[in-house]
Enzyme design. Sequence first.
Site, short mmCIF file in Angstrom:
data_model
loop_
_atom_site.label_atom_id
_atom_site.label_comp_id
_atom_site.label_asym_id
_atom_site.label_seq_id
_atom_site.Cartn_x
_atom_site.Cartn_y
_atom_site.Cartn_z
N ILE A 126 0.85 -1.20 0.00
CA ILE A 126 0.00 0.00 0.00
C ILE A 126 0.89 1.24 0.00
CG2 ILE A 126 -2.03 1.08 1.05
CD1 ILE A 126 -2.43 -1.45 2.73
N PRO A 127 1.55 1.54 -1.13
CA PRO A 127 2.34 2.78 -1.17
C PRO A 127 1.43 4.00 -0.99
CG PRO A 127 2.20 1.75 -3.36
CD PRO A 127 1.59 0.79 -2.38
N HIS A 128 1.89 4.96 -0.20
CA HIS A 128 1.03 6.11 0.10
C HIS A 128 1.86 7.33 0.47
CE1 HIS A 128 1.83 4.00 3.89
NE2 HIS A 128 1.79 5.20 4.45
N CYS A 129 1.30 8.49 0.24
CA CYS A 129 1.95 9.73 0.67
C CYS A 129 0.96 10.88 0.56
CB CYS A 129 3.18 10.05 -0.20
SG CYS A 129 2.80 10.57 -1.88
#
Lengths: 118, 150
Positions: free
Chosen positions: B63-66
Amino acid sequence: MHPELEALLEIQDLKTQRRELGETPSRDMQEAVFGLSTEEALSILDAKIAEMEEALAPDVRGRYRRIANKQPRVVVPVIRGTCYGCFVQIPTALASDADRNEEVRSCQSCGRFLYLID
Amino acid sequence: MELREFFTEGAIQLDLKGESKDEILKELIALLAVDEKSQGILYKMLKRRENLGSTGIGRGIAIPHCRSLVVNRLRVAFGRKTSGVDFKAIDEQPARYFFLIVAPPLEVSNRYLPVLGKIAQFSKEPDVSARLDELTNPLEFLALLQEKGV
């Protein structure tokens, strides 16, 4: 995009990440879901932010520090012609500039750096 | 609030081509259809987050997130790479399903963390990996989210 503006954006995004990681709900989630070591992550972010601040051009860095001393958000978006730092309308010519974000610009009302977004 | 409402067909790719973590991140960002400069900034921020610790949570899911100033609303995308890529996941297994989340620094409705939490919750369902493998088109993915009621 102007390279100094790009650097400012990145610093602001890192500061957002740092702030959020220091807050309980986000910190808890990062630790529980991703197994993140938040103390270590905060140290890494602090070091990177400091490094990037030092690398800013001297005139930009001076303005940056003056704003950062008073405001947590130094760079703010302009959405539909409104500065999202002070919510004052910026001049139409600036908001619709074809070369948007090719210069480092500040809000005439609050002084924050502006990033024009659609 | 349901996850289904955040995903659009155009932001779902069931056949990612990337062979590395970096390539997968770039492909996922491209699904958001933001301009090239914004894509570059999002990539940098996602990489910085990954450098703090992988967002690969195990069982093939990442779950890549920013948060970033370059988006003005919460955006999500889903990608699948059936053969998997090394994502430095917690369980050290290849990641095959990718949920990308990006959001502006401030949101009026503040849905970034709840969405992140819901995706994590969805990912923990025991049959989710198998169901994601079976998908043949984006609409089935949307239907799965709806069925799970997350």
